[in-house]
Design a protein around this motif. Structure first.
Motif, PDB file in Angstrom:
ATOM      1  N   MET A   1       0.841  -1.189   0.000  1.00 43.80           N
ATOM      2  CA  MET A   1       0.000   0.000   0.000  1.00 43.80           C
ATOM      3  C   MET A   1       0.880   1.243   0.000  1.00 43.80           C
ATOM      4  SD  MET A   1      -3.203   0.853   2.402  1.00 43.80           S
ATOM      5  CE  MET A   1      -2.479   1.803   3.714  1.00 43.80           C
ATOM      6  N   LEU A   2       0.588   2.138  -0.865  1.00 47.09           N
ATOM      7  CA  LEU A   2       1.385   3.357  -0.998  1.00 47.09           C
ATOM      8  C   LEU A   2       0.571   4.554  -0.540  1.00 47.09           C
ATOM      9  CD1 LEU A   2       2.827   2.696  -4.550  1.00 47.09           C
ATOM     10  CD2 LEU A   2       3.889   2.207  -2.368  1.00 47.09           C
ATOM     11  N   TYR A   3       1.228   5.590  -0.099  1.00 48.49           N
ATOM     12  CA  TYR A   3       0.584   6.812   0.346  1.00 48.49           C
ATOM     13  C   TYR A   3       1.213   7.942  -0.442  1.00 48.49           C
ATOM     14  CZ  TYR A   3      -1.637  10.113   3.479  1.00 48.49           C
ATOM     15  OH  TYR A   3      -2.395  11.112   4.000  1.00 48.49           O
ATOM     16  N   PHE A   4       0.469   8.494  -1.378  1.00 44.40           N
ATOM     17  CA  PHE A   4       1.015   9.506  -2.282  1.00 44.40           C
ATOM     18  C   PHE A   4       0.034  10.663  -2.369  1.00 44.40           C
ATOM     19  CE2 PHE A   4       3.680  11.124  -5.493  1.00 44.40           C
ATOM     20  CZ  PHE A   4       2.889  11.630  -6.496  1.00 44.40           C
ATOM     21  N   LYS A   5       0.479  11.849  -2.016  1.00 44.23           N
ATOM     22  CA  LYS A   5      -0.339  13.060  -2.068  1.00 44.23           C
ATOM     23  C   LYS A   5      -1.655  12.868  -1.331  1.00 44.23           C
ATOM     24  CE  LYS A   5       1.563  14.964  -6.341  1.00 44.23           C
ATOM     25  NZ  LYS A   5       1.272  15.389  -7.720  1.00 44.23           N
ATOM     26  N   GLY A   6      -1.589  12.263  -0.179  1.00 44.53           N
ATOM     27  CA  GLY A   6      -2.786  12.097   0.629  1.00 44.53           C
ATOM     28  C   GLY A   6      -3.705  10.999   0.162  1.00 44.53           C
ATOM     29  N   ILE A   7      -3.320  10.260  -0.850  1.00 43.94           N
ATOM     30  CA  ILE A   7      -4.183   9.206  -1.374  1.00 43.94           C
ATOM     31  C   ILE A   7      -3.563   7.865  -1.022  1.00 43.94           C
ATOM     32  CG2 ILE A   7      -5.160   8.196  -3.455  1.00 43.94           C
ATOM     33  CD1 ILE A   7      -5.018  10.976  -4.713  1.00 43.94           C
ATOM     34  N   ASP A   8      -4.338   7.010  -0.369  1.00 46.58           N
ATOM     35  CA  ASP A   8      -3.873   5.657  -0.099  1.00 46.58           C
ATOM     36  C   ASP A   8      -4.029   4.825  -1.364  1.00 46.58           C
ATOM     37  OD1 ASP A   8      -5.136   5.525   3.296  1.00 46.58           O
ATOM     38  OD2 ASP A   8      -3.230   6.212   2.458  1.00 46.58           O
ATOM     39  N   PHE A   9      -2.938   4.215  -1.762  1.00 46.71           N
ATOM     40  CA  PHE A   9      -2.957   3.416  -2.979  1.00 46.71           C
ATOM     41  C   PHE A   9      -2.628   1.978  -2.625  1.00 46.71           C
ATOM     42  CE2 PHE A   9      -2.777   2.423  -7.336  1.00 46.71           C
ATOM     43  CZ  PHE A   9      -1.724   1.559  -7.514  1.00 46.71           C
ATOM     44  N   CYS A  10      -3.476   1.080  -3.064  1.00 46.50           N
ATOM     45  CA  CYS A  10      -3.260  -0.329  -2.779  1.00 46.50           C
ATOM     46  C   CYS A  10      -3.563  -1.105  -4.045  1.00 46.50           C
ATOM     47  CB  CYS A  10      -4.173  -0.784  -1.647  1.00 46.50           C
ATOM     48  SG  CYS A  10      -3.938  -2.489  -1.218  1.00 46.50           S
ATOM     49  N   SER A  11      -2.645  -1.988  -4.422  1.00 47.49           N
ATOM     50  CA  SER A  11      -2.837  -2.734  -5.657  1.00 47.49           C
ATOM     51  C   SER A  11      -2.134  -4.070  -5.544  1.00 47.49           C
ATOM     52  CB  SER A  11      -2.285  -1.948  -6.843  1.00 47.49           C
ATOM     53  OG  SER A  11      -2.360  -2.740  -8.014  1.00 47.49           O
ATOM     54  N   SER A  12      -2.552  -4.994  -6.372  1.00 46.89           N
ATOM     55  CA  SER A  12      -1.906  -6.295  -6.442  1.00 46.89           C
ATOM     56  C   SER A  12      -1.008  -6.343  -7.665  1.00 46.89           C
ATOM     57  CB  SER A  12      -2.954  -7.410  -6.526  1.00 46.89           C
ATOM     58  OG  SER A  12      -3.744  -7.426  -5.379  1.00 46.89           O
ATOM     59  N   ILE A  13       0.060  -7.118  -7.557  1.00 45.59           N
ATOM     60  CA  ILE A  13       0.998  -7.243  -8.667  1.00 45.59           C
ATOM     61  C   ILE A  13       1.492  -8.683  -8.682  1.00 45.59           C
ATOM     62  CG2 ILE A  13       3.027  -6.585  -7.313  1.00 45.59           C
ATOM     63  CD1 ILE A  13       4.069  -5.151  -9.774  1.00 45.59           C
ATOM     64  N   THR A  14       1.695  -9.213  -9.877  1.00 39.99           N
ATOM     65  CA  THR A  14       2.161 -10.590  -9.973  1.00 39.99           C
ATOM     66  C   THR A  14       3.666 -10.660  -9.737  1.00 39.99           C
ATOM     67  OG1 THR A  14       2.531 -10.399 -12.343  1.00 39.99           O
ATOM     68  CG2 THR A  14       0.355 -11.141 -11.619  1.00 39.99           C
ATOM     69  N   ARG A  15       4.105 -11.858  -9.363  1.00 39.71           N
ATOM     70  CA  ARG A  15       5.538 -12.054  -9.112  1.00 39.71           C
ATOM     71  C   ARG A  15       6.354 -11.803 -10.380  1.00 39.71           C
ATOM     72  NH1 ARG A  15       8.489 -15.359  -5.467  1.00 39.71           N
ATOM     73  NH2 ARG A  15       6.508 -15.870  -4.485  1.00 39.71           N
ATOM     74  N   GLY A  16       5.853 -12.306 -11.511  1.00 42.50           N
ATOM     75  CA  GLY A  16       6.586 -12.110 -12.749  1.00 42.50           C
ATOM     76  C   GLY A  16       6.733 -10.640 -13.101  1.00 42.50           C
ATOM     77  N   LYS A  17       5.648  -9.878 -12.907  1.00 50.19           N
ATOM     78  CA  LYS A  17       5.710  -8.448 -13.219  1.00 50.19           C
ATOM     79  C   LYS A  17       6.705  -7.741 -12.306  1.00 50.19           C
ATOM     80  CE  LYS A  17       4.287  -4.844 -15.478  1.00 50.19           C
ATOM     81  NZ  LYS A  17       4.581  -4.686 -16.913  1.00 50.19           N
TER      82      LYS A  17
END
Lengths: 484, 323
Positions: B1-17
């Motif tokens: 989860m990332l916190y950028f400019k007051g926005i919580d960002f959460c995403s999934s990513i594959t191992r290969g990517k």
């Protein structure tokens, strides 16, 4: 690089020497910079730009290391190892000494000791540098004990005299004639019984000439005074037997050998002395600090060497120490890993507890519709039997909707059981209320028996509604997958 | 989860990517390991254990690459990566303290991260202490002055480039009060690094006893870890260019020294030479001097080498007459 053909005045001799060193090292360096490492480690050995062959490297290393080794000490003795040991033993010796001499352990006093250890290890750990050092050691060993002055004879002649008397003791047969004729000059040494000059020109020239002529094997000769010291030094190293026992004499070629050897010896000694003079350029303070550090290293090295004879106990102790060190590192981590495992177990229990209420909730919610089913069954008491089944079907559909709304995913074995049990209960209630039996049935005698027997009715209803529940569950699952 | 400019960002990513995105960083790590082995002159076979330290070592791709780099050797994962560094620091602190018992029987041997040297004629970096030399260390080098030079400046540099000004200047000082002496008079320069990384550079003139010294402590004007890595990489990149520069500087210096020697010889006895030969020699010397003094860095190295050969062959024919 080209050599400069012009001759320089004697006052510039050291410039020529410096120039030669610059020539050797100037493949990657300007010719005005001469490497003179303190101690015995020329930097060029590790300079990446140094493009000379190994021979040149060896030559340069010889020049640098010989001056140190002659003036100071033996690197192998310093590390407490034999000069024939392999690289791993060098490393072990260096590390064990560094564990006691390093400033982190020994404090400021260890500064100089550590510097010398690093220099020594840098030479002995590099195969090329070590080979060059070994060659230089072999050269230096031949000069041990040579002081530049005669060993046996004292000078009793005039200072202007440039000749000296020398006896080839290998050829001497111990006839005692020279000692009798010139008893002040010649003497017979007691170990092997051979003649030797003990006082140069102590007798008159006539007596000396007479003694030389009286020698039956012509082993007495007149030599240059400047070669006398070297000749006596070389003679002292020659192997010989006792003349009394009649051991064989060396062949006549020995005489020419020793007189030829003395010239080579003088040449090599001059070169070594020149190298030693270069080393004397360093500061007196630096030399004092280095000598004191060397003595400290030697004492520690001797102490370690003295510990070595107790091989069994000391080696076992060191092994235990190493083992402890190895064990110490993972011990804290293992206990913490155990704590982590324990924590994970606690979390698993928590999850199990959370899952249990889900299991409990399902039966309760599944049993709730059965209360709704009862009123509809009661109402249909007066109606014929075929009309009762549709009402039960409607109840099943309601149950399905409630299940889907309450739970996102149905429990597959739950629904069929609920429907089956509901059917059984309904049939039982109906059977109790109706007392009369049918006399005839369109389906035949089998159907008639089922209708009249209460337990057969329950079994049939349970099986039927179980199958219906299973079908509904699968249908809901398929619909759910499509929605995803 | 990332916190950028007051926005919580959460995403999934594959191992290969993830591995595809970070492969450059992973390969850079492997290059660092390989360079470490090369610098210490150790083969992969002589490494007993590969210990994983630091949170990034938990990345499975990193472990896989490390295992491949060491030919399938099992990695040592029994040590907690997050605690290895403070554990080592604690052991070092115990060793440095007095009165502490049960200290492990080990010592930390440091090395110099970059080569240290002084500026010499022709902007050449003359290395006194090469890279990866164990500390503490002390080395002395002899350098020469110019004709009748009364003061000699010394500039201390660290780095891997052949040209001094491409390296990092640590400090400089001047040795003055020198007696008049011809070119080539020796001066001793000593470099000493103690166990704390403090560098002392001292120089001394033997006949007059004049001395001067400079001490460079570790945190002043020194390079950070990133800058050290950058300097080493730059040295690799410009290796060919540095070789060319060194060759040219050596040619120039040797030509200058040869001209100096010729001048000194010709001052003594030239009566046996005819005027034609004398003019030839003077012309050749003047030409060489002009080559060295004017437009120093414009000519190629071959020009200096050719002129050196010309002078040498010319002088050989004359040397026989001088006797």
């Amino acid at each position: 690089m080209m050599s400069y053909p012009f001759s320089l005045p004697s006052s510039h001799t050291h410039y020529s020497i410096i120039n030669n060193m610059a020539t050797v090292a100037s493949a990657c360096l300007p010719s005005y910079i001469i490497k003179k490492p303190l101690g015995f480690h020329p930097s060029n050995l590790h300079n990446k730009c140094f493009s000379k062959s190994n021979a040149s490297t060896s030559t340069l290393s010889c020049k640098a290391s010989s001056s140190s080794s002659m003036v100071d000490f033996d690197l192998y003795d310093l590390l407490g190892i034999d000069n024939s040991c392999d690289q791993s033993q060098v490393k072990v010796a260096y590390r064990s000494l560094q564990k006691r001499c390093h400033p982190d352990i020994a404090g400021p006093a260890g500064h100089d000791m550590a510097i010398i250890l690093n220099d020594a290890y840098a030479i002995l750990s590099d195969p090329n540098a070590r080979l060059a050092y070994d060659k230089e050691q072999a050269k230096s060993s031949e000069f041990k004990g040579f002081t530049g002055r005669p060993i046996y004879s004292v000078w009793c002649g005039s200072e202007s005299e440039q000749r000296a008397i020398f006896v080839d003791e290998i050829k001497c047969v111990g006839c005692l004639k020279c000692a009798l004729l010139a008893e002040k000059t010649f003497a017979v040494e007691s170990v092997y019984g051979r003649a030797r000059v003990v006082a140069q020109w102590a007798d008159s020239p006539n007596k000396i000439d007479e003694a030389i002529e009286s020698c039956p094997v012509n082993c007495i000769s007149v030599v240059e005074r400047s070669n006398l010291a070297a000749l006596e030094f070389l003679m002292s190293k020659q192997p010989r037997g006792n003349v009394r026992v009649g051991a064989g004499h060396t062949a006549g070629a020995r005489v020419s050998n020793i007189f030829v050897d003395v010239e080579k010896f003088q040449t090599r000694f001059q070169e070594a002395m020149e190298k030693a003079n270069k080393c004397s350029k360093e500061t007196d303070l630096q030399r004092e600090s280095r000598m004191s550090a060397i003595q400290a290293i030697r004492s520690i090295s001797n102490w370690l060497y003295w510990q070595t004879p107790r091989t069994s106990s000391s080696s076992s102790k060191s092994e235990k120490g190493m083992t402890r060190v190895v064990y110490k590192l993972p011990e804290p981590d293992i206990s913490k890993l155990r704590d982590a495992v324990a924590r994970k177990k606690v979390r698993d229990r928590t999850r199990t507890k959370r899952q249990t209420p889900l299991n409990c909730i399902h039966p309760e919610e599944y049993w709730t519709p059965s209360t709704h089913a009862l009123p509809s069954s009661t109402r249909s008491t007066t109606t014929p039997t075929p009309l009762e089944k549709p009402s039960v079907t409607t109840t099943g559909q309601k149950k399905t909707n409630e299940t889907y709304e309450n739970q996102n995913s149905p429990i597959r074995w739950g629904l069929p059981m609920v429907t089956a049990l509901t059917a059984v209960v309904t049939v039982q209630i109906h059977a109790v209320e109706s007392t009369r039996e049918l006399q005839q049935h369109v389906a035949g005698s089998l159907a008639l028996q089922i209708v009249n027997s209460s337990w057969l009715q329950c079994t049939l209803a349970a099986a039927t509604w179980y199958m219906i529940g299973m079908a509904i569950t699968e249908l809901v699952a398929i619909i759910g997958n499509r929605n995803r | 989860m990332l916190y950028f400019k007051g926005i919580d960002f959460c995403s999934s990513i594959t191992r290969g990517k993830f591995e595809e995105i970070d492969m450059e960083l992973f390969e850079e790590c492997m290059e660092t390991v390989d360079k470490c082995l090369t610098d210490s002159k150790m083969g992969k076979g002589s490494v007993r254990d590969v210990v994983l330290v630091g949170g990034s070592s938990r990345i499975s791709k990193v472990q896989e690459l490390l295992q491949d780099l060491f030919d399938g050797k099992d990695l040592c994962k029994s040590i907690n990566p997050d605690e290895a560094v403070p554990y080592g620091a604690s052991v070092q602190a115990a060793m440095l303290s007095e009165g502490i018992k049960n200290v492990p029987d080990l010592v930390l041997l440091g090395v110099t991260p970059l080569s240290l040297g002084i500026l010499t004629k022709g902007d050449v970096m003359s290395v006194v202490i090469p890279r990866n030399t164990r500390i503490p260390v002390r080395k002395t080098q002899v350098c020469c002055n110019l004709d009748n030079q009364k003061r000699v400046p010394f500039s201390v540099y660290e780095g891997e480039r052949a040209r001094a000004n491409d390296n990092n200047l640590l400090g400089s000082f001047v040795l003055s009060g020198l007696p008049p002496s011809p070119r080539g008079h020796p001066l001793d320069v000593s470099f000493a690094i103690d166990v704390n990384g403090i560098l002392s550079v001292s120089t001394e003139e033997k006949t007059s006893g004049n001395k001067n010294e400079i001490t460079i402590i570790n945190d002043k004007d020194r390079l950070s870890t990133e800058e050290i890595g950058r300097l080493i990489q730059e040295a690799e990149k410009y290796r060919a260019e540095d070789k060319k520069f060194l060759r040219k500087a050596n040619a120039m210096n040797s030509l200058g020294y040869y001209v100096y020697k010729m001048r000194n010889v010709l001052k003594k006895d030239i009566s046996s030479l005819c005027s034609k030969e004398r003019e030839k020699i003077d012309y050749a010397i003047t030409k060489a001097t002009n080559l060295l003094d004017d437009s120093k860095y414009q000519y190629e190295v071959e020009v200096f080498e050719d002129h050196h050969k010309e002078l040498a062959s010319f002088f050989e024919s004359i040397a026989s007459k001088i006797g």
